[in-house]
Design a protein around this motif. Sequence first.
Motif, PDB file in Angstrom:
ATOM      1  N   ALA A   7       8.015   2.410  -9.334  1.00  0.00           N
ATOM      2  CA  ALA A   7       8.054   2.619  -7.889  1.00  0.00           C
ATOM      3  C   ALA A   7       9.194   1.832  -7.258  1.00  0.00           C
ATOM      4  O   ALA A   7       9.880   2.332  -6.370  1.00  0.00           O
ATOM      5  CB  ALA A   7       6.715   2.218  -7.267  1.00  0.00           C
ATOM      6  N   THR A  11      12.265   3.331  -5.130  1.00  0.00           N
ATOM      7  CA  THR A  11      12.429   2.800  -3.773  1.00  0.00           C
ATOM      8  C   THR A  11      13.832   2.234  -3.579  1.00  0.00           C
ATOM      9  O   THR A  11      14.480   2.499  -2.552  1.00  0.00           O
ATOM     10  CB  THR A  11      11.371   1.714  -3.491  1.00  0.00           C
ATOM     11  OG1 THR A  11      10.075   2.304  -3.589  1.00  0.00           O
ATOM     12  CG2 THR A  11      11.551   1.106  -2.113  1.00  0.00           C
ATOM     13  N   GLU A  24       7.818   5.090   0.764  1.00  0.00           N
ATOM     14  CA  GLU A  24       6.467   4.800   0.297  1.00  0.00           C
ATOM     15  C   GLU A  24       6.215   5.605  -0.971  1.00  0.00           C
ATOM     16  O   GLU A  24       6.464   6.812  -0.995  1.00  0.00           O
ATOM     17  CB  GLU A  24       5.427   5.173   1.345  1.00  0.00           C
ATOM     18  CG  GLU A  24       5.480   4.324   2.598  1.00  0.00           C
ATOM     19  CD  GLU A  24       4.412   4.716   3.595  1.00  0.00           C
ATOM     20  OE1 GLU A  24       3.290   5.080   3.175  1.00  0.00           O
ATOM     21  OE2 GLU A  24       4.723   4.690   4.792  1.00  0.00           O
ATOM     22  N   VAL A  25       5.726   4.937  -2.015  1.00  0.00           N
ATOM     23  CA  VAL A  25       5.437   5.587  -3.287  1.00  0.00           C
ATOM     24  C   VAL A  25       3.939   5.523  -3.537  1.00  0.00           C
ATOM     25  O   VAL A  25       3.333   4.457  -3.452  1.00  0.00           O
ATOM     26  CB  VAL A  25       6.195   4.896  -4.444  1.00  0.00           C
ATOM     27  CG1 VAL A  25       5.835   5.535  -5.769  1.00  0.00           C
ATOM     28  CG2 VAL A  25       7.698   4.946  -4.204  1.00  0.00           C
ATOM     29  N   ASP A  26       3.342   6.664  -3.855  1.00  0.00           N
ATOM     30  CA  ASP A  26       1.930   6.737  -4.231  1.00  0.00           C
ATOM     31  C   ASP A  26       1.875   6.910  -5.744  1.00  0.00           C
ATOM     32  O   ASP A  26       2.138   8.000  -6.261  1.00  0.00           O
ATOM     33  CB  ASP A  26       1.259   7.910  -3.528  1.00  0.00           C
ATOM     34  CG  ASP A  26      -0.221   8.022  -3.825  1.00  0.00           C
ATOM     35  OD1 ASP A  26      -0.689   7.484  -4.851  1.00  0.00           O
ATOM     36  OD2 ASP A  26      -0.923   8.655  -3.028  1.00  0.00           O
ATOM     37  N   LEU A  27       1.567   5.834  -6.455  1.00  0.00           N
ATOM     38  CA  LEU A  27       1.558   5.898  -7.921  1.00  0.00           C
ATOM     39  C   LEU A  27       0.504   6.860  -8.462  1.00  0.00           C
ATOM     40  O   LEU A  27       0.710   7.473  -9.503  1.00  0.00           O
ATOM     41  CB  LEU A  27       1.339   4.505  -8.514  1.00  0.00           C
ATOM     42  CG  LEU A  27       2.529   3.572  -8.441  1.00  0.00           C
ATOM     43  CD1 LEU A  27       2.156   2.192  -8.978  1.00  0.00           C
ATOM     44  CD2 LEU A  27       3.710   4.137  -9.211  1.00  0.00           C
ATOM     45  N   ALA A  28      -0.599   7.007  -7.762  1.00  0.00           N
ATOM     46  CA  ALA A  28      -1.672   7.886  -8.240  1.00  0.00           C
ATOM     47  C   ALA A  28      -1.221   9.337  -8.321  1.00  0.00           C
ATOM     48  O   ALA A  28      -1.598  10.058  -9.248  1.00  0.00           O
ATOM     49  CB  ALA A  28      -2.896   7.761  -7.339  1.00  0.00           C
ATOM     50  N   THR A  29      -0.400   9.763  -7.364  1.00  0.00           N
ATOM     51  CA  THR A  29       0.024  11.162  -7.332  1.00  0.00           C
ATOM     52  C   THR A  29       1.490  11.360  -7.705  1.00  0.00           C
ATOM     53  O   THR A  29       1.914  12.473  -7.976  1.00  0.00           O
ATOM     54  CB  THR A  29      -0.174  11.765  -5.928  1.00  0.00           C
ATOM     55  OG1 THR A  29       0.680  11.066  -5.005  1.00  0.00           O
ATOM     56  CG2 THR A  29      -1.613  11.661  -5.474  1.00  0.00           C
ATOM     57  N   VAL A  32       6.370  10.641  -3.140  1.00  0.00           N
ATOM     58  CA  VAL A  32       7.222   9.682  -2.452  1.00  0.00           C
ATOM     59  C   VAL A  32       7.480  10.199  -1.042  1.00  0.00           C
ATOM     60  O   VAL A  32       7.839  11.360  -0.856  1.00  0.00           O
ATOM     61  CB  VAL A  32       8.572   9.500  -3.189  1.00  0.00           C
ATOM     62  CG1 VAL A  32       9.464   8.535  -2.447  1.00  0.00           C
ATOM     63  CG2 VAL A  32       8.348   9.037  -4.619  1.00  0.00           C
ATOM     64  N   THR A  33       7.297   9.340  -0.058  1.00  0.00           N
ATOM     65  CA  THR A  33       7.576   9.677   1.328  1.00  0.00           C
ATOM     66  C   THR A  33       8.766   8.851   1.785  1.00  0.00           C
ATOM     67  O   THR A  33       8.758   7.626   1.663  1.00  0.00           O
ATOM     68  CB  THR A  33       6.354   9.370   2.225  1.00  0.00           C
ATOM     69  OG1 THR A  33       5.237  10.100   1.738  1.00  0.00           O
ATOM     70  CG2 THR A  33       6.637   9.746   3.669  1.00  0.00           C
TER      71      THR A  33
END
Length: 57
Positions: A7, A11, A24-29, A32-33
Amino acid sequence: MTCGHCAASVTEELTAIGGVSGVEVDLATGAVTVTSAAQLDRGAVAAAVTEAGYQLT
């Protein structure tokens, strides 16, 4: 992406794009936003993600 280091790499590369104010990184899914005041060039975003070792889907 599977860990915080992954991540952080994504980033770092995305933050280097001019105009990016947040990532913003969502590791579960793996989502990346990216936040920017102006529209970003998709090619620049794709290049940054590729540089980090990943690809857009």
